[in-house]
Design a protein around this motif. Structure first.
Motif, mmCIF file in Angstrom:
data_model
loop_
_atom_site.group_PDB
_atom_site.id
_atom_site.type_symbol
_atom_site.label_atom_id
_atom_site.label_comp_id
_atom_site.label_asym_id
_atom_site.label_seq_id
_atom_site.Cartn_x
_atom_site.Cartn_y
_atom_site.Cartn_z
ATOM 1 N N PHE A 93 14.045 49.787 -15.206
ATOM 2 C CA PHE A 93 14.928 49.803 -13.994
ATOM 3 C C PHE A 93 16.549 49.633 -14.172
ATOM 4 N N ALA A 99 18.121 50.994 -9.946
ATOM 5 C CA ALA A 99 18.453 50.104 -8.807
ATOM 6 C C ALA A 99 19.871 50.526 -8.296
ATOM 7 N N GLN A 100 19.871 50.960 -7.220
ATOM 8 C CA GLN A 100 21.451 51.086 -6.681
ATOM 9 C C GLN A 100 21.740 50.012 -5.939
ATOM 10 N N CYS A 101 21.443 49.817 -4.634
ATOM 11 C CA CYS A 101 21.806 48.783 -3.940
ATOM 12 C C CYS A 101 20.999 47.599 -4.401
ATOM 13 N N GLY A 102 19.781 47.902 -4.565
ATOM 14 C CA GLY A 102 18.732 47.189 -5.099
ATOM 15 C C GLY A 102 17.701 46.254 -4.362
ATOM 16 N N TYR A 103 18.260 46.401 -3.168
ATOM 17 C CA TYR A 103 17.290 45.861 -1.944
ATOM 18 C C TYR A 103 15.952 45.951 -2.203
ATOM 19 N N THR A 105 14.451 47.032 -4.917
ATOM 20 C CA THR A 105 13.948 46.840 -6.261
ATOM 21 C C THR A 105 12.815 46.047 -6.357
ATOM 22 N N CYS A 136 12.878 53.838 -0.414
ATOM 23 C CA CYS A 136 14.205 53.551 -1.199
ATOM 24 C C CYS A 136 15.302 54.575 -0.388
ATOM 25 N N CYS A 138 18.530 54.858 -1.405
ATOM 26 C CA CYS A 138 19.690 55.137 -2.300
ATOM 27 C C CYS A 138 19.472 55.783 -3.489
ATOM 28 N N THR A 139 18.325 56.135 -3.871
ATOM 29 C CA THR A 139 17.952 56.631 -5.214
ATOM 30 C C THR A 139 17.405 57.934 -5.189
#
Ligand code: FES
Ligand code: FES
Lengths: 162, 771
Positions: A93, A99-103, A105, A136, A138-139
């Protein structure tokens, strides 16, 4: 409060005691104990950000009562690996930009781990299905799928699914 | 597969780290669950806050009784508008010009009039979240419904209930050039259609959250997830403290997309901390989040296009009507983006755009990735297909005959300073679709293309600036300090990469301190695809100044000229003779002993302009524009109306990748956001009441729905960002929805003019076509 009761939770291999009322969710209890790697996104079972492993199975901790998790093996993202000893999913990852913002993740990796423990070589459909409760924003999931597949391969080859 | 044609277009510059798919500096923390977010901070003795909201969209507050809540043990404070008369919060992002702010102040709590469903009535702070929730239930209020208006067309009619101002019209923009009548007279065919775009929810995974406390210098300090720490000024004004006594600190933000661009929890936190003098935490529930921040503007766009049989656009008339909702927020700016982009990446010499935003009792609309440019693209690219069909021309060929080319003026007469590579993007994306999938029975296959124009950088009349500080330590590590917020796109990491590239250290040797309104140099907002462009340039300038000073000393020590010095991988050496080398750390020590200045604070300024001409809309609106294209193949089941996206190709000229993986990630996410917008995301309101306030009702693409996204990255190296970069955050999303719409129309032979294009709408359109 008078309705508070002590419950011993086994979290990432250590016993910890939470003193909480019977209606307290596992999500709230874990975060209250400082396990803030367990995220809150909806408290309704809609987002999977709060997922933890309970006896190896991913569950939404916001839909689980803290007291009902007594005596069971709870694993959060931090319990899978450390920066010095990364779990293959954590490594993939991180390195593949999943993971972009990772929230999402923590929940996403927990859901992936739960899948790979049962099914070390998931098909694309099986993978999509396993992550379908973890939105998610963001991704577009593209790098997440890549990361899970890459980690699955590493885990298969190491013969040690951790 | 990924195609990059850098080598074909420009001699490849030599970079040690720029453009590579590097692991972002924030990735390991996120992948191991070690990264703290704003909601993860706690303080001893902190209170827990709640917001009490109105449950009718248009009403008068007759009675608000908080006495029972106040009496509940453990409740520390309950506030209503009566306790804080005349407090408002400015809802626009101030520019630097001193120009009068938009008249957009919103009451912090309802005084008398409720204008939208969910408008806050009272604030509670209690010792535990349970007590705060109990207190919320003890608050009694009585709302007397008054006639509301929920449709912008209705809101413009004489006698309509007034929500804002005297006639509900909160913004009007006009763009005019050439001779519209002559243009239509020269057309062989005139195509007229109306396109409708919907509300959209940002649906970031992290709901709004913050923690406020008063520090040892009496500074109200707020740790919050926000895209814009510069709101500290508006929050300070709202609570009546000087600007230097209110501090907003960010954290890694769990997604923004424009939804954390306006003030969210900050004002409530500041007021409660000021009142109680205790730390206060406020976390929105998911439902609060749906009700607590502005949405993407629903817009109705009426297009009338004149074309000749040989495929030239001779005239375009566009009427835009946007639903601003109950408060103004960023509506005038969003509307301006929509107007400026109305013709898209096409050359239209005879143009008329008339755009209005109108207040209603719906949820207020504000910033969302794409910011008005998305709604324009949804319309202009569907209209391009309709026009091509009307004259029986291939849709790619029709576009080719009308593209803006590098050096051409856009709608406002402004010539973008960078390359316009629309044609390359469209051709590469279209080719990458490959062999068509065959239709089978009720499953019809269709393909769509859409090109796009999207600005990066804020409106130039806002006089945008950004600052960054770069310094090098005695051990050769580098520090970057800049106020930029990191909303998940790798904003901080890209600054680290830029500093690393220029000073010649490896990425792990750079640390970025960001997002603190009183401690880090102010960098401006993480909005408008501007962070890399603006703050990246500021970091570049600062790093270059530091490097230049180090190079002078290095040249002396290594017996060379400063121009012959290279710095790479923590080493400094003579370019033509790398054996003459030393560690950067050793060089820094020498510099320190000589008092050489080892840091720099730089400011980068965007172009400064005046506003556009109010009658013709001519002038410069943005610093520059980015161009891209999306190609989509769908399968539509004409028995059920169900759509499956089979292939999805995105081609964008990003100017220059800073981090290849991050660019791909932006495009993947932008595509997902656009697919949801086009197909499934629907906010249903009934008399202003949101009836879809959860992720089980508001359907964004899940892992089951998302197709693979293939990215084609072009690098014209012509952008205004560092090393020729353009912005990609918003451009990634802009062409997606119209490409989907065009693919569906191609598949089923009829067009659905309203998004989201749900199975039900498809089925209805097919029914209507069958007669
Ligand atoms: S917080 Fe548990 S599923 Fe969203
Ligand atoms: S990385 Fe932001 S929600 Fe998944």
């Amino acid at each position: 409060m008078s309705s508070d009761k002590a419950v011993t939770l086994r979290i990432n291999g250590h016993d910890e005691t939470a003193t909480v009322p019977s209606h307290r969710t596992l999500l709230e209890a874990l975060r209250g104990l400082g396990h803030v790697d367990v995220k809150c996104g909806c408290e309704k079972g809609d987002c999977g950000a709060c997922a933890v492993l309970i006896d190896g199975e991913a569950v939404d901790s916001c839909l689980t009562l803290a007291h009902s998790a007594a005596g069971r093996e709870i694993t959060t993202l931090q319990g899978l690996g450390t920066p010095e000893n990364l779990h293959p999913l954590q490594l993939s990852f991180s390195e593949l930009g999943a993971a972009q913002c990772g929230y999402c993740t923590p929940g996403m990796i927990i859901a992936s781990e739960s899948l790979l423990r049962k099914n070390p070589s998931p098909s694309e459909d099986e993978l999509r299905h396993a992550l379908s409760g973890n939105p998610c924003r963001c991704t577009g999931y593209v790098k997440i799928f890549e990361a899970v597949n890459a980690a699955a391969e590493v885990m298969r080859n190491s013969g040690d699914p951790k | 597969m990924t195609v990059s044609d850098v080598n074909e277009t420009q001699p490849n510059l030599r970079f040690s780290q720029i453009g590579k798919p590097l692991t972002r500096t924030d990735s390991p923390g996120k992948a191991t669950g070690r990264t703290p977010y704003a909601g993860d901070y706690v303080m001893p003795g902190m209170l827990h806050a709640k917001v009490v909201r109105a449950d009718i969209a248009s009403a008068r507050l007759k009675r608000l009784d908080v006495s029972k809540a106040r009496a509940l043990p453990g409740v520390v404070c309950v506030l209503t508008a009566q306790d804080m008369p005349d407090r408002t919060i400015a809802t626009d992002i101030p520019g630097q010009t001193g120009r009068a702010k938009l008249k957009t102040d919103q009451q912090i709590l309802v005084k008398e009039r409720v204008r939208y469903f969910g408008e806050p009535l009272a604030l509670i702070a209690a010792e535990t979240p349970d007590i705060a929730e109990q207190a919320r239930r003890l608050i009694e209020f009585e709302l007397e419904p008054i006639p509301g208006v929920y449709d912008p067309e209705e809101a413009m009619k004489p006698g309509a209930p007034i929500v804002q101002g005297t006639d509900n019209i909160v913004a009007t923009h006009k763009i005019r050039k050439g001779d519209l009548e002559a243009g239509f007279a020269a057309a062989d065919v005139i195509i007229e259609n109306t396109y409708i775009t919907p509300f959209q929810e940002h649906a970031f995974l992290e709901p709004e959250v913050g923690l406020a406390w008063i520090d040892e210098n009496e500074v109200i300090t707020i740790r919050v997830c926000t895209q814009v720490i510069e709101h500290f000024r508006a929050v300070a004004d709202a609570v009546g403290v000087p600007h230097n006594k209110l501090r907003v600190m960010g954290a890694m933000v769990g997604g923004g997309f424009g939804g954390k661009e306006d003030v969210t929890v900050e004002t409530y936190l500041a007021i409660l901390a000021q009142k109680t003098r205790k730390p206060v935490r406020l976390e929105f529930t998911r439902e609060d989040s749906f009700l607590g921040h502005g949405k993407r503007h629903p817009i109705k766009l009426k297009y009338r296009t004149g074309v000749t049989r040989d495929g030239k656009i001779t005239a375009l008339d566009v009427q835009v009507l946007a639903d601003a909702g109950a408060y103004v927020y960023l509506s005038p700016y969003v509307l301006l983006y929509c107007a400026v982009n109305a013709p898209g990446p096409y050359r239209v010499d005879n143009l008329n755009v008339f755009a209005q935003a109108v207040a209603t009792n719906n949820m207020f609309s504000s910033a969302f990735r794409g910011f008005g440019g998305i709604q324009a693209a949804a319309a202009y690219e569907q209209q391009m297909d309709e026009a091509a069909n009307a004259i029986g021309m291939d849709r790619i060929e029709f576009r080719r005959r009308n593209y803006l080319k590098t050096g051409d003026p856009i709608s406002t007469g402004f010539v973008p300073p960078s390359a316009i590579w629309t044609e390359k993007c469209v051709d590469l994306a279209w080719q990458a679709l490959g062999e068509p999938t065959p239709s089978k029975g009720p499953i019809k296959i269709g393909r769509g293309i859409a090109a796009s124009q999207q600005s990066y950088g804020r409106l130039t009349f806002l006089h945008d600036t950004s600052e960054a500080w770069v310094g090098i330590e005695m051990d050769g590590t580098v520090t970057v300090r800049s106020g930029v917020t990191d909303i998940g796109a790798g904003q901080a990491s890209s600054l680290a990469q830029i500093a690393a590239e220029i000073i010649g250290v490896t990425l792990p040797n750079v640390n970025v301190y960001n997002s603190d309104s009183q401690v880090t140099p102010l960098a401006g907002t993480s909005t408008a695809s501007r962070a890399l462009y603006m703050t990246g340039n500021a970091a570049r300038l600062a790093a270059q100044a530091v490097r230049d000073r180090l190079a002078v000393v290095a040249a002396e020590l290594l017996k060379a000229e400063p121009a012959q010095i290279s710095m790479e991988f923590n080493q400094v050496f003579v370019t033509d003779d790398p054996s003459r080398a030393m560690d950067i750390a050793d060089l820094v020590k020498v510099c320190a002993s000589r008092g050489v200045h080892r840091s720099e604070l730089a400011i980068f300024r965007a172009p400064f302009t005046d506003v556009l001409d109010p009658e013709t809309g001519q002038g410069q609106a943005h610093p520059d524009y980015a161009y891209g294209a999306q190609a989509i193949e769908v399968a539509v089941d004409i028995e059920t109306g169900e759509v499956t996206v089979l292939k999805c190709i995105a081609a964008h000229d990003v100017g220059q990748c800073i981090n290849r993986a991050a660019v791909d990630g932006q495009i993947h996410g932008g595509t997902q956001n656009g697919l949801g917008y086009a197909l499934s995301e629907e906010m249903l309101y009934k008399e202003g009441r949101l009836i879809t306030p959860s992720f089980s009702e508001y359907l964004m693409p899940t892992a089951m729905d998302m197709p693979h996204v293939e990215t084609i990255i072009l690098e014209s190296r012509s952008g205004l960002g560092p090393f020729g970069a353009k912005g990609i955050g918003e451009p990634a999303m802009t062409p997606v929805a119209p490409a989907v719409a065009n693919a569906i129309a191609d598949a089923i032979g009829v067009r659905v003019f309203e998004m989201p294009i749900t199975p039900e709408r498809i089925w209805r359109a097919l029914e209507a076509a069958r007669g």
